[in-house]
Design a protein around this motif. Structure first.
Motif, PDB file in Angstrom:
ATOM      1  N   ASP A 151      36.977  25.616  39.181  1.00  0.00           N
ATOM      2  CA  ASP A 151      35.928  24.990  38.372  1.00  0.00           C
ATOM      3  C   ASP A 151      36.278  25.079  36.895  1.00  0.00           C
ATOM      4  O   ASP A 151      36.110  24.127  36.150  1.00  0.00           O
ATOM      5  N   SER A 152      36.746  26.264  36.468  1.00  0.00           N
ATOM      6  CA  SER A 152      37.146  26.478  35.073  1.00  0.00           C
ATOM      7  C   SER A 152      37.996  27.737  35.007  1.00  0.00           C
ATOM      8  O   SER A 152      38.078  28.493  35.977  1.00  0.00           O
ATOM      9  N   SER A 153      38.627  27.942  33.842  1.00  0.00           N
ATOM     10  CA  SER A 153      39.479  29.129  33.687  1.00  0.00           C
ATOM     11  C   SER A 153      39.437  29.616  32.254  1.00  0.00           C
ATOM     12  O   SER A 153      39.063  28.870  31.339  1.00  0.00           O
ATOM     13  N   GLU A 154      39.817  30.876  32.075  1.00  0.00           N
ATOM     14  CA  GLU A 154      39.978  31.419  30.729  1.00  0.00           C
ATOM     15  C   GLU A 154      40.992  32.552  30.748  1.00  0.00           C
ATOM     16  O   GLU A 154      41.022  33.356  31.676  1.00  0.00           O
ATOM     17  N   LYS A 155      41.845  32.567  29.729  1.00  0.00           N
ATOM     18  CA  LYS A 155      42.812  33.647  29.538  1.00  0.00           C
ATOM     19  C   LYS A 155      42.033  34.776  28.884  1.00  0.00           C
ATOM     20  O   LYS A 155      41.408  34.579  27.839  1.00  0.00           O
ATOM     21  N   THR A 156      42.025  35.968  29.505  1.00  0.00           N
ATOM     22  CA  THR A 156      41.148  37.036  29.021  1.00  0.00           C
ATOM     23  C   THR A 156      41.587  38.389  29.561  1.00  0.00           C
ATOM     24  O   THR A 156      42.499  38.483  30.376  1.00  0.00           O
ATOM     25  N   THR A 157      40.893  39.416  29.115  1.00  0.00           N
ATOM     26  CA  THR A 157      41.001  40.729  29.736  1.00  0.00           C
ATOM     27  C   THR A 157      39.912  40.795  30.799  1.00  0.00           C
ATOM     28  O   THR A 157      38.757  40.460  30.526  1.00  0.00           O
ATOM     29  N   VAL A 158      40.303  41.177  32.013  1.00  0.00           N
ATOM     30  CA  VAL A 158      39.320  41.381  33.079  1.00  0.00           C
ATOM     31  C   VAL A 158      39.221  42.872  33.355  1.00  0.00           C
ATOM     32  O   VAL A 158      40.191  43.613  33.187  1.00  0.00           O
ATOM     33  N   TYR A 159      38.034  43.277  33.764  1.00  0.00           N
ATOM     34  CA  TYR A 159      37.769  44.687  34.015  1.00  0.00           C
ATOM     35  C   TYR A 159      37.295  44.891  35.445  1.00  0.00           C
ATOM     36  O   TYR A 159      36.514  44.107  35.974  1.00  0.00           O
ATOM     37  N   MET A 160      37.782  45.979  36.043  1.00  0.00           N
ATOM     38  CA  MET A 160      37.255  46.474  37.308  1.00  0.00           C
ATOM     39  C   MET A 160      36.298  47.593  36.902  1.00  0.00           C
ATOM     40  O   MET A 160      36.664  48.459  36.092  1.00  0.00           O
ATOM     41  N   ILE A 161      35.078  47.559  37.442  1.00  0.00           N
ATOM     42  CA  ILE A 161      34.057  48.512  36.992  1.00  0.00           C
ATOM     43  C   ILE A 161      33.374  49.223  38.156  1.00  0.00           C
ATOM     44  O   ILE A 161      33.330  48.728  39.270  1.00  0.00           O
ATOM     45  N   ASP A 162      32.849  50.400  37.842  1.00  0.00           N
ATOM     46  CA  ASP A 162      31.970  51.155  38.729  1.00  0.00           C
ATOM     47  C   ASP A 162      30.597  51.164  38.053  1.00  0.00           C
ATOM     48  O   ASP A 162      30.506  51.345  36.834  1.00  0.00           O
ATOM     49  N   TYR A 163      29.529  50.954  38.819  1.00  0.00           N
ATOM     50  CA  TYR A 163      28.186  50.984  38.240  1.00  0.00           C
ATOM     51  C   TYR A 163      27.157  51.264  39.332  1.00  0.00           C
ATOM     52  O   TYR A 163      27.425  51.090  40.518  1.00  0.00           O
ATOM     53  N   THR A 164      25.991  51.704  38.890  1.00  0.00           N
ATOM     54  CA  THR A 164      24.856  51.863  39.795  1.00  0.00           C
ATOM     55  C   THR A 164      23.892  50.734  39.485  1.00  0.00           C
ATOM     56  O   THR A 164      23.503  50.551  38.325  1.00  0.00           O
ATOM     57  N   PRO A 165      23.510  49.943  40.491  1.00  0.00           N
ATOM     58  CA  PRO A 165      22.605  48.809  40.246  1.00  0.00           C
ATOM     59  C   PRO A 165      21.304  49.249  39.574  1.00  0.00           C
ATOM     60  O   PRO A 165      20.764  50.312  39.888  1.00  0.00           O
TER      61      PRO A 165
END
Length: 186
Positions: A151-165
Motif C-alpha cells: 500500500d505504501s512504504s517508508e525508509k525508517t528505523t523500526v522498533y521491536m517493543i515489549d509493552y503491557t496493554p
C-alpha cells in the motif's frame, strides 16, 4: 442453524486488526477501516524475537535498546499510550500492506508494518506501491506465506517493543514493528 451461528461468530472474530483509525468521509471507507481495526486487534500475536539475518541494526536510534518510550500507534488493542521497552532497533524500509491470510480468512487491509527483509524476493531496493508480494513475516497468525500488495512504504528505523496493554492483560513481548514516528519520549 448451527452453521449460520458458526459463520456469524467466525465473521465477528475476523473483524479486528493492526491498522490506522483515520476518520473517513464515506460509509464504504468507514466500514473498511472498522473491519481493519477489529481484525488486527483480535489476531494472535506470535511474539517471536527472531529477526531476519540481513536486518541492519540501527547505529544511533532515537530510542536505544533498553530505553522506554510511549507508544502512539494503535496496531493492537491497548497499544496506544502504553509504555514500551525497546527490544530492538533496525534500519530498513517498512511497508503498509494489504494481504489475505495464508490458509484463508478475511483480507487484512493496511497492516502496519512488514519490513523489506520479511518480503519474499524483495531485494534491496524499496518496492513500489501496488507491488504484489508474498509475506515471510510471522507476526500474526496466517501472515507467513500470505499473498498481498504494497500500500505504501517508508525508509525508517523500526522498533521491536515489549509493552503491557493499557487495557490490561498479559504483557506483549517482541511486538514487530513500530516506526520512530509511532513513539514519543517518556
Amino acid at each position: 442453524m448451527k452453521k449460520l451461528i458458526f459463520f456469524m461468530s467466525a465473521a465477528m472474530l475476523v473483524l479486528g486488526g493492526c491498522g490506522n483509525k483515520e476518520k473517513a468521509n464515506n460509509d464504504d471507507n468507514t466500514k473498511v477501516e472498522t473491519n481493519q481495526e477489529s481484525s488486527h486487534h483480535e489476531m494472535e500475536h506470535t511474539g517471536s524475537g527472531d529477526v531476519p539475518d540481513t536486518l541492519e541494526v540501527a547505529a544511533n536510534p532515537t530510542y536505544p535498546v533498553g530505553s522506554e518510550a510511549i507508544v502512539q500507534a494503535d496496531h493492537m488493542e491497548g497499544m496506544k499510550g502504553a509504555v514500551a521497552k525497546i527490544a530492538g532497533a533496525y534500519e530498513t524500509t517498512a511497508y503498509e500492506v494489504t494481504y489475505t491470510p495464508a490458509g484463508g480468512g478475511a483480507e487484512v487491509p493496511h497492516h502496519k508494518w512488514v519490513i523489506q527483509e520479511e518480503i519474499k524476493d524483495a531485494g534491496k531496493e524499496p518496492l513500489a506501491d501496488g507491488t504484489k508480494i508474498t509475506i515471510e513475516a510471522d507476526h500474526m497468525k496466517g501472515m507467513k506465506g500470505a499473498e498481498g500488495v504494497v500500500d505504501s512504504s517508508e525508509k525508517t528505523t523500526v522498533y521491536m517493543i515489549d509493552y503491557t496493554p493499557t487495557t490490561g492483560g498479559e504483557p506483549v513481548k517482541n511486538h514487530k514493528w513500530v516506526t520512530e514516528e509511532e513513539l514519543t519520549a517518556k
